[in-house]
Write a protein that holds these residues in place. Structure first.
Motif, PDB file in Angstrom:
ATOM      1  N   GLY A 128     -16.737  84.239  69.776  1.00 53.32           N
ATOM      2  CA  GLY A 128     -17.641  83.227  70.313  1.00 53.32           C
ATOM      3  C   GLY A 128     -18.791  83.804  71.110  1.00 53.32           C
ATOM      4  O   GLY A 128     -19.660  83.055  71.574  1.00 53.32           O
ATOM      5  N   TYR A 188     -20.971  74.933  72.478  1.00 58.97           N
ATOM      6  CA  TYR A 188     -22.030  75.582  73.262  1.00 58.97           C
ATOM      7  C   TYR A 188     -22.842  74.489  73.934  1.00 58.97           C
ATOM      8  O   TYR A 188     -23.195  73.486  73.310  1.00 58.97           O
ATOM      9  N   ARG A 199     -15.258  76.449  69.140  1.00 59.64           N
ATOM     10  CA  ARG A 199     -16.210  76.791  70.184  1.00 59.64           C
ATOM     11  C   ARG A 199     -17.281  75.706  70.295  1.00 59.64           C
ATOM     12  O   ARG A 199     -17.820  75.240  69.291  1.00 59.64           O
ATOM     13  N   SER A 234     -20.302  78.065  77.340  1.00 63.27           N
ATOM     14  CA  SER A 234     -19.440  77.773  76.198  1.00 63.27           C
ATOM     15  C   SER A 234     -18.023  77.494  76.674  1.00 63.27           C
ATOM     16  O   SER A 234     -17.589  77.956  77.735  1.00 63.27           O
ATOM     17  N   ARG A 294     -13.878  76.330  74.762  1.00 61.53           N
ATOM     18  CA  ARG A 294     -13.129  76.034  73.545  1.00 61.53           C
ATOM     19  C   ARG A 294     -12.648  74.586  73.594  1.00 61.53           C
ATOM     20  O   ARG A 294     -12.237  74.096  74.646  1.00 61.53           O
TER      21      ARG A 294
END
Length: 370
Positions: free
Chosen positions: A103, A34, A32, A44, A46
């Motif tokens: 997440g 941010y 993850r 966010s 991946r």
């Protein structure tokens, strides 16, 4: 070194990865990331550390101007500033979030930050302290982190002093901080005062001492961000108004200038130094340049001297960038273009490749890997 030279020097498997279309590299799973923004949300995605692919964005928290985000190195915690407040009238905020297995963020606390316009956070794990630098008011504040990971009310605060010749230097503007590995001195880069203030810090009480000593830089240069090497032998500083990378030998707390190097390929009107990062192994320093829209990398010799080894073009206005854990990737937040770009990196040579992928993000300014 020309910007295109890096493409020719970056070899083999990395180039094969870059040649793959984004659609062929789905990122349904991964680390993850941010992203802080100049808007009203933290977003966010991946990140697939094998391929460098990014998934689509999710909005994970509603925060006013969360321009700086910081992940805890060992716990599922994320911190962010709310770059708000007015000098003499109101303060900004520091937000703390717990991160669950998906997440998602759960807000823990959002205390006042200790000044107006908080723009940067640094973390000391040994004392569980967050340091908030305030661009608008020139304050530096120390906030405790509780057992739950929540930031608490300000424990100590000091105010930078001074001004400079630029219209942007009418008052102090604390822009970033870094704690010396000894835990005894907090260095604060102040764009408005043309100084790096050195505050004594007590890890037991979280007290920042008044009456700091200071490193003075040439008038009108505007210190922005800084970093210590892991051994505490050198302090690295990037200046914004005149983009330079400056290296100081620490010398027992009496910093001595080792080298000054322009971070640009050629002089540019209104050029703007932005971010500074050191590689995990301490062998390389990287900086970003707005207006030139580039990221440059330098090999660091044992005596602190620098040698440029890479330079790549980015999208417009690379406000910040972050090296991925393990050092195989560099992700840049390009505020002017509204993108996050992914750049492959060779951990052995330090060389960075041109962007392999771009993800649209409105006004991104910082990025953290959890």
């Amino acid at each position: 070194m020309s910007i295109d030279l890096t493409r020719r020097r970056f070899a083999g498997a990395a180039l094969l990865t870059l040649a793959l279309p984004a659609a062929a590299r789905p990122a349904k799973r991964g680390t993850r990331i941010y992203i802080g923004t100049q808007g009203k949300a933290i977003v966010s995605a991946r990140f697939d550390s094998r391929t460098g692919a990014l998934s689509a964005l999710d909005t994970v928290a509603q925060v006013e101007r969360p321009t700086w985000v910081l992940a805890h190195p060992t716990r599922p915690l994320l911190y962010a500033v709310s770059e708000t407040g007015a000098v003499g009238a109101s303060q900004g905020k520091v937000f703390g979030f717990a991160v669950d297995g998906t997440g998602a963020l759960r807000q823990l606390a959002s205390p006042d930050s200790g000044g107006a316009g908080p723009t940067h956070l640094a973390l000391d794990m040994a004392s569980n302290t967050l340091f908030a630098a305030h661009y608008s008011s020139g304050h530096i504040a120390a906030l405790p982190i509780g057992a739950s990971g929540a930031p608490g009310a300000v424990a100590s605060i000091q105010a930078d002093t001074g001004s400079g010749p630029s219209p942007r230097q009418k008052s102090p503007h604390a822009h970033g901080s870094a704690l010396h590995p000894s835990g005894k001195v907090l260095a604060v880069a102040d764009l408005g005062a043309d100084r790096v203030f050195l505050y004594a810090f007590d890890r037991k009480t979280r007290a920042l001492s008044p009456n700091p000593t200071a490193i003075e830089v040439p008038a009108g240069h505007g210190p922005r961000h800084l970093a210590f090497d892991a051994a505490g032998k050198f302090l690295f500083l990037i200046t914004e108004l005149v983009p330079e990378l400056r290296v100081y030998r620490w010398n027992g707390g009496r910093p001595e200038l080792v080298e000054t190097r322009s971070t640009l390929t050629a002089p540019l009107e209104k050029a703007s130094g932005a971010e500074l990062r050191l590689s995990e192994d301490g062998r390389f320093a990287y900086v970003s340049n707005r207006v030139e829209d580039s990221i440059a990398g330098y090999a660091i010799a044992p005596d602190g001297k620098l040698r440029e080894i890479t330079r790549v073009k980015t999208d417009r206005t690379p406000w910040s960038f972050t090296l991925a854990p393990g050092g195989r990737w560099l992700l840049a937040t390009n505020q002017g273009a509204g993108t996050v770009t992914v750049h492959a990196r060779d951990p052995g040579t330090g060389v960075i490749a041109p962007a392999s992928q771009s993800l649209a993000v409105e006004k991104p300014t910082s990025l953290a890997f959890l």
